[in-house]
Design an enzyme around this catalytic site. Structure first.
Site, short mmCIF file in Angstrom:
data_model
loop_
_atom_site.label_atom_id
_atom_site.label_comp_id
_atom_site.label_asym_id
_atom_site.label_seq_id
_atom_site.Cartn_x
_atom_site.Cartn_y
_atom_site.Cartn_z
N GLU A 69 0.88 -1.26 0.26
CA GLU A 69 -0.15 0.12 -0.04
C GLU A 69 0.98 1.10 0.37
OE1 GLU A 69 -3.62 -0.73 2.12
OE2 GLU A 69 -3.79 1.70 2.28
N ASP A 93 -4.30 -1.17 10.18
CA ASP A 93 -4.97 -1.49 9.29
C ASP A 93 -4.54 -3.13 8.53
OD1 ASP A 93 -6.41 0.23 9.51
OD2 ASP A 93 -6.32 1.03 7.17
C1 GAF Z 1 -5.93 4.87 8.57
C2 GAF Z 1 -4.56 4.27 7.93
F1 GAF Z 1 -4.33 3.55 6.91
C3 GAF Z 1 -4.08 3.66 9.48
O1 GAF Z 1 -2.69 3.55 9.21
C4 GAF Z 1 -4.17 5.07 10.29
O2 GAF Z 1 -3.37 5.46 10.50
C5 GAF Z 1 -5.74 5.30 10.32
O3 GAF Z 1 -5.89 6.11 8.99
C6 GAF Z 1 -5.55 6.22 11.25
O4 GAF Z 1 -5.54 5.86 12.83
O5 GAF Z 1 -7.25 3.84 8.33
#
Ligand code: GAF
Length: 389
Positions: free
Chosen positions: A166, A178
């Site tokens: 990603e 995530d």
């Molecule tokens: C998005 C990002 F992909 C995560 O890595 C995280 O930073 C989130 O925003 C905020 O907590 O989902």
């Protein structure tokens, strides 16, 4: 949250047969996620507490000869094909296919011999709602390719590889939360992840036993400038850490916060730092309450997290704030935006028998403001990525 009719795993299998003939060699599922608390802390080496959703993305797949990857997705009813040249360097495949090509690229870059494959993708995870549809797609494809190729990559190392797909191939500067949630979560638990060393603890999160539910409200707010704003928040945090002389904002504790803020001359950076430092502490406090079985008591921490995102990190939008305020006014124990911000979803912790009333109150508040009707869903902590058959 509406999605195509029928079971997602059946749709993937049927899509495979319709596109390629015959049966897939297997099916691999990866869920979306919500983050219970700990927002924009992951790329600051801090703490997060997500859990996996019952909504899943499923890849039905088998091998094909040569270095060729063919992917059909029900979401666009489109088939893409790519080969070695397309994964020789980042960015050559674009659109949704980039998440698939990115995984092939990242595996090859890590030295794996990736098998050619045909895949059919079906998904119940809504796109663009901040529920990690991209991490679900990456992780389902990763699981399929690892198994089809007999490749060895322990579960704890898979999130970094999917994140690299990603960050580098797709070009989105996201943190590790995530992919970690999607791959490592367990049913009935939230995932307490230390984003510095990637150690995890599975924290029991038994909503049923507490007579509680988590209501997820898809704000349906258009993602306004989300990518640029995310990158800007990240830069502010890095600037704050540099000015404070720490490796990452995780290294500042709440006890040190006042002194740290006094040492910063930029008001905006001060607010960003305050959000991250206090948010890390809220994650730790939430974990402590859950460990003690005090699920109801986490409500105020969720709401405090929202206020911090709204006032200090400045990543909420009117639809999101309306949903949080309406949910709280209707009796939610706590409510907050979840995910990267500028749209996406709100989660509300509610007594199970109040879930419908809270959802209705949010819908009414939306109608009063002239916003698009929100989608709502109650969810339970669900398992992470897995092979289905
Ligand atoms: C998005 C990002 F992909 C995560 O890595 C995280 O930073 C989130 O925003 C905020 O907590 O989902």
């Amino acid at each position: 949250m509406s999605h195509p009719i029928g079971d997602v795993a059946e749709r993937a299998a049927a899509g495979f047969t319709a596109q390629y003939g015959g049966r897939a060699a297997g099916r691999w599922a990866a869920p979306g996620r919500v983050n219970l608390i700990g927002e924009h802390t992951d790329y600051n080496d801090g703490f997060v507490l997500p859990f996996a959703l019952p909504l899943r993305t499923v890849a039905a797949a088998d091998r094909q000869d040569g270095e060729r990857w063919t992917v059909w997705s029900e979401l666009s009813d489109e088939t893409i094909t790519f080969g070695p040249d397309d994964v020789a360097e980042p960015g050559r495949v674009t659109g949704w296919g980039a998440y698939v090509a990115g995984v092939v690229w990242a595996l090859r870059e890590a030295g794996h011999l990736v098998p050619g494959a045909r895949l059919a993708i079906a998904s119940d995870v809504p796109l663009g709602s901040g529920l990690s549809s991209s991490a679900a797609l990456e992780s389902a494809v990763l699981a399929a390719l690892l198994d089809l190729g007999g490749l060895e990559l322990p579960a704890e190392r898979q999130p970094r590889l999917a994140q690299r797909a990603e960050n580098v191939y797709v070009g989105a500067p996201t943190g590790i939360m995530d992919q970690s949630a999607v791959i490592r979560c367990r049913g009935g638990h939230a995932l307490f992840l230390d984003c510095r060393d990637e150690s995890v603890e599975h924290i029991p999160f038994d909503l049923d036993a507490a007579g509680l539910a988590v209501l997820v409200i898809d704000s349906r707010a258009p993602h306004r400038h989300a990518d640029g704003e995310y990158a800007a928040r990240r830069r502010s945090c890095e600037a704050g850490a540099k000015a404070l002389g720490v490796a990452a904002l995780r290294d500042v504790t709440v006890d040190q916060l006042d002194a740290a803020l006094a040492g910063l001359d930029d008001e905006e950076t001060r607010r960003r730092v305050r959000h991250v430092v206090t948010e890390d502490q809220r994650v730790l406090d939430t974990v402590a309450l859950l460990r003690a079985g005090r699920v109801r008591d986490i409500g105020p921490l969720l709401t405090a997290s929202h206020v911090s995102m709204r006032d200090d990190f400045e990543i909420t939008v009117p639809e999101i704030d309306t949903a949080v305020e309406a949910a709280l006014a209707a009796g939610a124990l706590g409510a907050r935006m979840t995910g990267g911000g500028f749209g996406g979803c709100v989660l509300a912790l509610v007594d199970t028998d109040r879930a419908d009333a809270v959802a209705a109150a949010v819908t009414t508040a939306y109608a009063e403001q002239g916003f698009t009707t929100p989608n709502t869903l109650t969810v339970l902590p669900s398992p992470g990525a897995t092979r289905l058959d």
